[in-house]
Motif scaffolding. Sequence first.
Motif, PDB file in Angstrom:
ATOM      1  N   ASN A   1       0.678  -1.299   0.099  1.00 17.66           N
ATOM      2  CA  ASN A   1      -0.004  -0.074  -0.167  1.00 17.66           C
ATOM      3  C   ASN A   1       0.776   1.270   0.039  1.00 17.66           C
ATOM      4  O   ASN A   1       2.104   1.274   0.162  1.00 17.66           O
ATOM      5  CB  ASN A   1      -1.124  -0.136   1.380  1.00 17.66           C
ATOM      6  CG  ASN A   1      -2.065  -1.027   0.930  1.00 17.66           C
ATOM      7  OD1 ASN A   1      -2.434  -1.411   0.066  1.00 17.66           O
ATOM      8  ND2 ASN A   1      -2.619  -1.495   2.241  1.00 17.66           N
ATOM      9  N   ASP A   2       0.128   2.228  -0.222  1.00 16.47           N
ATOM     10  CA  ASP A   2       0.769   3.662  -0.052  1.00 16.47           C
ATOM     11  C   ASP A   2       1.420   3.977   1.124  1.00 16.47           C
ATOM     12  O   ASP A   2       0.833   3.293   2.226  1.00 16.47           O
ATOM     13  CB  ASP A   2      -0.266   4.695  -0.590  1.00 16.47           C
ATOM     14  CG  ASP A   2      -0.108   5.256  -2.162  1.00 16.47           C
ATOM     15  OD1 ASP A   2       0.866   4.541  -2.768  1.00 16.47           O
ATOM     16  OD2 ASP A   2      -1.044   5.616  -2.533  1.00 16.47           O
ATOM     17  N   ILE A   3       2.108   5.062   1.428  1.00 17.81           N
ATOM     18  CA  ILE A   3       2.632   5.542   2.669  1.00 17.81           C
ATOM     19  C   ILE A   3       1.949   6.760   3.154  1.00 17.81           C
ATOM     20  O   ILE A   3       1.515   7.415   2.232  1.00 17.81           O
ATOM     21  CB  ILE A   3       4.338   5.590   2.536  1.00 17.81           C
ATOM     22  CG1 ILE A   3       4.588   6.366   1.534  1.00 17.81           C
ATOM     23  CG2 ILE A   3       4.742   4.123   2.620  1.00 17.81           C
ATOM     24  CD1 ILE A   3       5.925   7.081   1.468  1.00 17.81           C
TER      25      ILE A   3
ATOM     26  N   ARG B   1       2.137   3.755   6.322  1.00 17.97           N
ATOM     27  CA  ARG B   1       1.625   2.579   6.582  1.00 17.97           C
ATOM     28  C   ARG B   1       1.363   2.237   8.026  1.00 17.97           C
ATOM     29  O   ARG B   1       0.773   1.116   8.055  1.00 17.97           O
ATOM     30  CB  ARG B   1       2.518   1.415   5.854  1.00 17.97           C
ATOM     31  CG  ARG B   1       2.577   1.632   4.310  1.00 17.97           C
ATOM     32  CD  ARG B   1       3.442   0.578   3.910  1.00 17.97           C
ATOM     33  NE  ARG B   1       3.612   0.425   2.380  1.00 17.97           N
ATOM     34  CZ  ARG B   1       4.197  -0.500   1.743  1.00 17.97           C
ATOM     35  NH1 ARG B   1       5.233  -1.294   2.354  1.00 17.97           N
ATOM     36  NH2 ARG B   1       4.336  -0.330   0.406  1.00 17.97           N
TER      37      ARG B   1
ATOM     38  N   ILE C   1       0.122  -2.588   5.473  1.00 19.09           N
ATOM     39  CA  ILE C   1       1.411  -2.631   4.446  1.00 19.09           C
ATOM     40  C   ILE C   1       0.694  -3.174   3.168  1.00 19.09           C
ATOM     41  O   ILE C   1       1.364  -2.820   2.052  1.00 19.09           O
ATOM     42  CB  ILE C   1       2.031  -3.972   5.297  1.00 19.09           C
ATOM     43  CG1 ILE C   1       2.285  -3.653   6.693  1.00 19.09           C
ATOM     44  CG2 ILE C   1       3.310  -4.349   4.493  1.00 19.09           C
ATOM     45  CD1 ILE C   1       3.319  -2.580   6.879  1.00 19.09           C
TER      46      ILE C   1
ATOM     47  N   GLN D   1      11.730   8.044   8.732  1.00 15.35           N
ATOM     48  CA  GLN D   1      10.169   7.646   8.746  1.00 15.35           C
ATOM     49  C   GLN D   1      10.033   7.056  10.053  1.00 15.35           C
ATOM     50  O   GLN D   1      10.640   6.418  10.696  1.00 15.35           O
ATOM     51  CB  GLN D   1      10.284   6.418   7.675  1.00 15.35           C
ATOM     52  CG  GLN D   1      10.480   7.123   6.215  1.00 15.35           C
ATOM     53  CD  GLN D   1       9.167   7.589   5.644  1.00 15.35           C
ATOM     54  OE1 GLN D   1       8.222   7.027   6.178  1.00 15.35           O
ATOM     55  NE2 GLN D   1       9.264   8.624   4.640  1.00 15.35           N
TER      56      GLN D   1
ATOM     57  N   CYS E   1       9.018  -5.612   8.808  1.00 10.84           N
ATOM     58  CA  CYS E   1       7.620  -5.295   8.723  1.00 10.84           C
ATOM     59  C   CYS E   1       7.068  -4.690   7.409  1.00 10.84           C
ATOM     60  O   CYS E   1       6.024  -4.324   7.292  1.00 10.84           O
ATOM     61  CB  CYS E   1       7.257  -4.574   9.967  1.00 10.84           C
ATOM     62  SG  CYS E   1       7.640  -2.779   9.959  1.00 10.84           S
ATOM     63  N   MET E   2       8.056  -4.003   6.771  1.00 14.31           N
ATOM     64  CA  MET E   2       7.410  -3.246   5.541  1.00 14.31           C
ATOM     65  C   MET E   2       6.938  -1.991   5.917  1.00 14.31           C
ATOM     66  O   MET E   2       6.350  -1.272   4.968  1.00 14.31           O
ATOM     67  CB  MET E   2       6.964  -3.962   4.555  1.00 14.31           C
ATOM     68  CG  MET E   2       7.395  -5.525   4.259  1.00 14.31           C
ATOM     69  SD  MET E   2       9.095  -5.374   3.808  1.00 14.31           S
ATOM     70  CE  MET E   2       8.772  -5.050   1.968  1.00 14.31           C
ATOM     71  N   GLY E   3       6.900  -1.466   7.215  1.00 16.11           N
ATOM     72  CA  GLY E   3       6.141  -0.262   7.505  1.00 16.11           C
ATOM     73  C   GLY E   3       6.706   1.078   7.059  1.00 16.11           C
ATOM     74  O   GLY E   3       5.933   2.092   7.036  1.00 16.11           O
ATOM     75  N   CYS E   4       8.007   0.984   7.209  1.00  9.35           N
ATOM     76  CA  CYS E   4       8.952   2.364   6.833  1.00  9.35           C
ATOM     77  C   CYS E   4       9.485   2.637   5.531  1.00  9.35           C
ATOM     78  O   CYS E   4      10.109   3.419   5.532  1.00  9.35           O
ATOM     79  CB  CYS E   4      10.142   2.385   7.977  1.00  9.35           C
ATOM     80  SG  CYS E   4      11.327   1.458   7.419  1.00  9.35           S
ATOM     81  N   VAL E   5       8.813   2.218   4.481  1.00  8.47           N
ATOM     82  CA  VAL E   5       9.178   2.342   3.235  1.00  8.47           C
ATOM     83  C   VAL E   5       9.227   3.556   2.716  1.00  8.47           C
ATOM     84  O   VAL E   5       8.242   4.513   3.250  1.00  8.47           O
ATOM     85  CB  VAL E   5       8.439   1.518   2.228  1.00  8.47           C
ATOM     86  CG1 VAL E   5       8.841  -0.156   2.625  1.00  8.47           C
ATOM     87  CG2 VAL E   5       7.004   1.666   2.255  1.00  8.47           C
TER      88      VAL E   5
ATOM     89  N   LYS F   1       9.277   5.795  -0.999  1.00  3.34           N
ATOM     90  CA  LYS F   1       9.098   5.626  -2.534  1.00  3.34           C
ATOM     91  C   LYS F   1      10.348   6.070  -3.235  1.00  3.34           C
ATOM     92  O   LYS F   1      11.012   7.241  -3.182  1.00  3.34           O
ATOM     93  CB  LYS F   1       7.840   6.665  -3.122  1.00  3.34           C
ATOM     94  CG  LYS F   1       7.122   5.889  -4.120  1.00  3.34           C
ATOM     95  CD  LYS F   1       6.036   6.834  -4.693  1.00  3.34           C
ATOM     96  CE  LYS F   1       4.630   6.356  -4.170  1.00  3.34           C
ATOM     97  NZ  LYS F   1       3.371   6.984  -4.594  1.00  3.34           N
TER      98      LYS F   1
ATOM     99  N   TYR G   1       9.157   0.785  -3.785  1.00  2.00           N
ATOM    100  CA  TYR G   1       9.486   1.256  -2.439  1.00  2.00           C
ATOM    101  C   TYR G   1      10.726   0.453  -1.713  1.00  2.00           C
ATOM    102  O   TYR G   1      10.937  -0.646  -2.172  1.00  2.00           O
ATOM    103  CB  TYR G   1       8.317   0.516  -1.563  1.00  2.00           C
ATOM    104  CG  TYR G   1       6.861   1.204  -1.733  1.00  2.00           C
ATOM    105  CD1 TYR G   1       6.950   2.620  -1.262  1.00  2.00           C
ATOM    106  CD2 TYR G   1       5.647   0.738  -2.558  1.00  2.00           C
ATOM    107  CE1 TYR G   1       5.642   3.460  -1.513  1.00  2.00           C
ATOM    108  CE2 TYR G   1       4.663   1.634  -2.305  1.00  2.00           C
ATOM    109  CZ  TYR G   1       4.553   2.848  -1.985  1.00  2.00           C
ATOM    110  OH  TYR G   1       3.499   3.366  -2.082  1.00  2.00           O
TER     111      TYR G   1
END
Lengths: 305, 256
Positions: free
Chosen positions: A58-60, A62, A74, B218, B227-231, B233, B238
């Motif tokens: 998904n977009d941020i 998140r 996520i 972030q 966790c892929m939370g702090c990506v 662009k 990402y």
Amino acid sequence: MGMSVDLSVKIGSKTLPNPVGVASGTFGYGSEYEELLDLSCAGAIFTKAVTLEPRVGNDIPRIIETPSGMLNSIGLANAGVKKFVSEKMPYLKKLPCAIVANVAGATEPEYIQVVKELEEADGLWGYEINVSCPNVKEGGLAFGTDPGQVERLTSTLRKLTSRPLIIKLTPNVTDITVIARAAQSGGADAVSLINTLVGMVIDVKKKKPVLAAKTGGLSGPAVRPVGVALTYRVSRAVSIPVIGMGGISNADDALQYMLAGASAIQIGTTNFIDPRAPYTVLEGIREYCVGNDIDTVDRLRGIIS
Amino acid sequence: MLKQLQSQVLSNRQISADFFELSMRWDKTAGIALPGQFLTIRVSQDSVPLLRRPFAFAGFDEPEQTASIIYQKRGRGTEILCGKQAGESLDVIGPLGNHFPVNDGQGESVAAAGGIGLGPILFLVNYLRERDVPVTFIFGCRNSSYIPDNTAFKTASPNICTDDGSVGFKGNTISYLEQNIKINDKSVLYGCGPEAMLKGLSGFADSVGAASFVSVEQVMACGVGACMGCVVKTASGYARSCKEGPVFSAKDIVWE
């Protein structure tokens, strides 16, 4: 002391070395934590969700922290089943713990294809079928809230594998026991619960939701009483094992789930905060059993009527 | 070698209006930290605040086995951190993330910090100078009350910019760069600070074909890539700020 406790947990035709697993989406593919935890202490690693095609997610933003919890959206970001098999499995299959692939899809054929491709991979212990992700538009939650679809999907996947098949349930339904029974009727070896609760945080200054996807899944200590209650209800509605999760941060929390009726548990959000938790929780369960003269963890679930 | 440590606080003091500098013992089994890398701290055993908090290294002394961070008091987590006294133990995980690439010395190096972006840039400036790589150091903040009163900062010959002109150059770091710094395609720019500043720095570097590297901030959950939370662009999709970052080549980032 010196009393030995049988920690093993039987699920379907197989046995987990102990009841403490790490939850999908909170532990990557294991290697992320290898310097922080002796991975051999985990009973099972439930991998980050695997989908047929790669997903960017998904977009941020998140994620956002909430009181005693966090919201995440996520969106099943992952590199797809082919890369999972070629890049993640070689490392995972060397670990002594059970490796359970968390499988997600947007359509039934997608779930089927992922399981078919994973059947070719050595070293997988079983599957956790994610019919409860609140953060993707189609599939995910849409499957998990409909007992007919859960039963059909489960029985279809049942025909593809003899490995343990665990259906991961959402709490975002009126009656979770109906969905659990549908999974059992479809031939599931176990159900795991709870996936996250749908939540929203609004930034009142900006006058909009904090998460780009507007809503996300709530996890962490805040949800633990919900998970314990639903574990209690589901474990009385089905005869297959229940794997409990939601807000477990220490051995006492895990024991609440097991006394409520869970055969095994998963540690989720706590991995982010206290990466040694799988070890300390397992040791705490063992000590509790010793202290209470319980020789096998399987007896815990029958204590509360 | 990433480790979870119980690190002893050596000092923790206020250095400006709301900046603090915390120095801690660093166990050598966790290896060395490089400029740009970060650590996470579990500030409390309670569930509020829940997540570990990430902080960039602001200094690292290998022989002395000490590490420091500079942080801003801005929420419950950092408020609790402000209360930590010398001698107390901190639950730390680090070093995490990637680091700033070192300029090979072919061209001019310029390092700019905006506000609480100071920590990693200060570490970088000292690190480069210890390796005889000359670097121009620029620090921008709102007004004189935000100018840090700590030795590491004062001895780093900062070119100070304030929004209100109360000290040094009146204006932000990007205006300062545009008006005072000549760069060319061999120059290397480094930055950490608000997103608008990093975007400005990237544009300034691009205008002459110079390289630029920025450290992004972030919200993080795990800090270890799980966790892929702090990506953020990037041009290639990402990227995790905790693993592929927090330092990125500025031209790879897709700015909002």
